[in-house]
Design a protein around this motif. Structure first.
Motif, mmCIF file in Angstrom:
data_model
loop_
_atom_site.group_PDB
_atom_site.id
_atom_site.type_symbol
_atom_site.label_atom_id
_atom_site.label_comp_id
_atom_site.label_asym_id
_atom_site.label_seq_id
_atom_site.Cartn_x
_atom_site.Cartn_y
_atom_site.Cartn_z
ATOM 1 N N ARG A 5 47.573 -72.156 34.683
ATOM 2 C CA ARG A 5 47.033 -70.840 34.352
ATOM 3 C C ARG A 5 48.156 -69.955 33.832
ATOM 4 N NH1 ARG A 5 41.977 -68.987 37.996
ATOM 5 N NH2 ARG A 5 40.935 -70.991 38.143
ATOM 6 N N ARG A 23 45.494 -61.831 30.361
ATOM 7 C CA ARG A 23 44.732 -62.983 29.890
ATOM 8 C C ARG A 23 45.051 -64.169 30.804
ATOM 9 N NH1 ARG A 23 46.882 -64.747 24.043
ATOM 10 N NH2 ARG A 23 47.582 -62.596 23.807
ATOM 11 N N THR A 24 44.083 -65.017 31.010
ATOM 12 C CA THR A 24 44.246 -66.235 31.801
ATOM 13 C C THR A 24 43.628 -67.382 31.028
ATOM 14 O OG1 THR A 24 43.968 -64.913 33.807
ATOM 15 C CG2 THR A 24 43.853 -67.303 34.030
ATOM 16 N N ILE A 25 44.405 -68.458 30.824
ATOM 17 C CA ILE A 25 43.915 -69.643 30.122
ATOM 18 C C ILE A 25 43.842 -70.778 31.143
ATOM 19 C CG2 ILE A 25 44.278 -71.208 28.186
ATOM 20 C CD1 ILE A 25 43.888 -68.307 27.370
ATOM 21 N N TYR A 64 39.096 -68.905 28.790
ATOM 22 C CA TYR A 64 40.018 -67.778 28.985
ATOM 23 C C TYR A 64 39.305 -66.724 29.815
ATOM 24 C CZ TYR A 64 37.544 -65.159 25.259
ATOM 25 O OH TYR A 64 36.602 -64.509 24.500
ATOM 26 N N ARG A 80 34.970 -63.548 30.844
ATOM 27 C CA ARG A 80 35.408 -64.935 30.761
ATOM 28 C C ARG A 80 34.565 -65.656 29.721
ATOM 29 N NH1 ARG A 80 34.823 -68.297 36.167
ATOM 30 N NH2 ARG A 80 32.615 -68.069 35.575
ATOM 31 N N SER A 87 43.632 -75.545 24.499
ATOM 32 C CA SER A 87 44.134 -74.264 24.993
ATOM 33 C C SER A 87 44.525 -73.354 23.843
ATOM 34 C CB SER A 87 45.334 -74.498 25.916
ATOM 35 O OG SER A 87 46.391 -75.145 25.217
ATOM 36 N N ALA A 90 41.564 -71.355 22.725
ATOM 37 C CA ALA A 90 41.302 -70.243 23.633
ATOM 38 C C ALA A 90 42.326 -69.134 23.423
ATOM 39 C CB ALA A 90 41.319 -70.736 25.075
ATOM 40 N N GLU A 91 43.588 -69.503 23.223
ATOM 41 C CA GLU A 91 44.632 -68.508 22.990
ATOM 42 C C GLU A 91 44.348 -67.699 21.724
ATOM 43 O OE1 GLU A 91 47.183 -67.478 24.564
ATOM 44 O OE2 GLU A 91 47.882 -68.983 25.988
ATOM 45 N N VAL A 94 41.830 -65.050 22.343
ATOM 46 C CA VAL A 94 42.380 -63.921 23.089
ATOM 47 C C VAL A 94 43.306 -63.097 22.194
ATOM 48 C CG1 VAL A 94 43.719 -63.240 25.112
ATOM 49 C CG2 VAL A 94 42.162 -65.169 25.267
#
Length: 505
Positions: A5, A23-25, A64, A80, A87, A90-91, A94
């Motif tokens: 994470r 932000r959390t991946i 994310y 979310r 990933s 998702a980045e 964000v």
């Protein structure tokens, strides 16, 4: 921090209420605990390689989570979204959120809340996030930031905001929007509308016309039943559809929603108004032989008009038809005349046009030019005085059943006339007289023709008829002028005094 994470603080604008944006991946899957049947989410052992904290690429999808700026209530705004193959994907989303949140100026709380609302709506509805460049452009133009507004949505907003137009105009806009614009282009995002979309719209209308023609000519009984009542859409109607769209899109430009009006550039046939033609002797003979009417707008000669008025003299509507034929008020304007609007007892004799009756009731004329004063000749003024005495006699005979509307033309109990009933009665009189057909509206064209034959110029005729533009008058009557040339020449010759001249044999 859990393995895998990533928590990253946003750079850029200061978040509302000063709370940090994170932000959390991470990865999740849809597996369930075999005993409890509860979702394992991110705790599924198959997400990581054995003996390592690294993620397996063949199981689960990337998510994310973001803490967006809180709303006006100050509550946490945690969102979310998942389903990303990598990933990096998702980045990147964000990153787009970060770019969107950087658009509002520092301290613009309302702007920030509008951007946050767009992000929340896209996440909640599982639609793509809006393009930061487009939203930045909208923000700079100080317009609605929502890029999901469709053509149909804007047309509804625009029509609802038109508060100063007449009811008949509003109905025309509503019909064009409901029947022609929304079915073809209503779902297109407003900012993506192009000339090509509008060309497709009118191509589909043309295709529909061809289908109607084919069914009428060679269609089966089932096809004819299906298309019963369907009308061909002519060029003039296409122009009205485009005019409706053009007005709506111009309003969108004024509000900064779009930068260009594609309705200005689509090419469709001109749809010019039909030209007025005289019922000459040759045309009357052709009509008697074939039943064909050479134009939608036909004008009687003075002889034919005189024949009609002689035939209609016993009709209760005789004076109304004579007024339209000689001085050219519209049918609804004649029906709406009030006695105080007439000056018929002493010269100069006049009628003031201040009202009109439509299917929606009494209203003012549709343009400033429609509010006008019309001169009357002495004989027409005498007819109005006789009409006033006859109406007074009917009023006494009706007693309490009489409705005191103050109108010049009424039914037997004083109520206003229905213009559609006037049209019907006129058509019956024309048919009974055996005259070539014209519409009651064409009596206005007769008045204009008589004025032109008497030597009046187009500007005078424009004022007589209450046209808002002389172009309307010219477009309607330029084809009548050549046929009146001889009469005008004779009138001009009579105006020039000449000494008697000896004539040779």
């Amino acid at each position: 921090m859990d393995a895998g994470r990533i928590f990253i603080r946003f750079p850029g604008p200061t978040p509302i209420q000063g709370s940090p944006v994170k932000r959390t991946i991470f990865k999740r899957c849809g597996c369930k605990d075999p005993n409890t049947r509860k979702p394992l989410g991110g705790n599924c052992p198959r997400l990581r390689r054995k003996g390592s904290n690294s993620w397996r690429s063949d199981h689960g999808t990337w998510y994310y989570a973001v803490d967006l700026p809180p709303g006006p209530d100050g509550k946490r705004n945690h969102r979310r979204r998942g389903g990303f193959a990598t990933s990096d994907a998702a980045e990147r989303e964000v990153d787009r959120i970060e770019n969107l949140l950087a658009i509002p100026d520092p301290g613009d709380t309302a702007g920030m809340q509008a951007v946050v609302a767009l992000i929340v709506a896209a996440i909640g509805e599982r639609t793509p996030l809006p393009d930061p460049g487009e939203i930045a452009g909208r923000y700079q133009r100080k317009t609605d930031l929502d890029p999901t507004l469709t053509v149909g949505g804007w047309l509804d907003q625009w029509l609802a905001g038109r508060r100063t137009i007449s009811r008949s105009t509003r109905d025309g806009y509503e019909i064009n929007i409901r029947l022609h614009l929304k079915p073809y282009i209503g779902d297109i995002p407003l900012h993506l509308l192009t000339v090509g979309h509008l060309e497709d719209l009118f191509d589909q209308i043309d295709a529909q016309n061809e289908t109607i023609r084919r069914v009428r000519a060679t269609g089966t009984a089932a096809e004819k039943a299906e298309f019963k009542g369907r009308r061909l859409m002519g060029d003039a109607n296409k122009q009205r559809v485009r005019a409706t769209l053009r007005a709506a899109l111009n309003a969108a430009i004024r509000r900064g929603k779009i930068m260009m009006n594609p309705a200005q550039f689509v090419e469709i046939p001109s749809g010019k108004r039909p030209k007025a033609l005289l019922w000459t002797a040759e045309r009357v003979v052709h009509w008697l032989e074939t039943g064909e009417v050479p134009s939608k707008v036909m004008v009687w000669t003075p002889d034919l008009a005189g024949h009609f008025l002689d035939h209609a003299e016993d009709s209760p509507l005789y004076l109304l038809f004579r007024l339209i034929a000689q001085r050219g008020p519209r049918r609804g304007e004649a029906c709406a005349l009030h006695w105080p609007d007439l000056a018929i007892d002493t010269a100069p004799y006049t009628v003031t046009i201040r009202w009109q009756i439509t299917r929606y009731g009494m209203s003012t004329p549709k343009s400033d030019a429609g509010d006008r004063v019309i001169s009357l000749d002495a004989d027409l003024a005498r007819e109005f005085r006789l009409h006033r005495r006859r109406q007074q006699a009917r009023r006494l005979a009706a007693g309490p059943r009489w409705t005191d509307t103050g109108l010049v033309f009424t039914d037997e109990f004083g109520a206003a006339l229905n213009p559609d009933h006037v049209r019907r009665d006129f058509a019956a009189l024309v048919e009974n007289a055996g005259l070539p057909p014209i519409r009651v509206h064409d009596l206005r064209h007769l008045a204009a023709t008589l004025a032109l034959a008497a030597g009046a110029d187009l500007k005078t005729v424009q004022a007589l008829l209450g046209h808002s533009s002389i172009a309307i008058t010219a477009d309607t009557y330029t084809h009548v002028l050549p046929e009146l040339a001889e009469a005008i020449a004779e009138n001009v010759a009579r105006l020039i005094p000449r000494a008697p001249q000896p004539r040779s044999a």
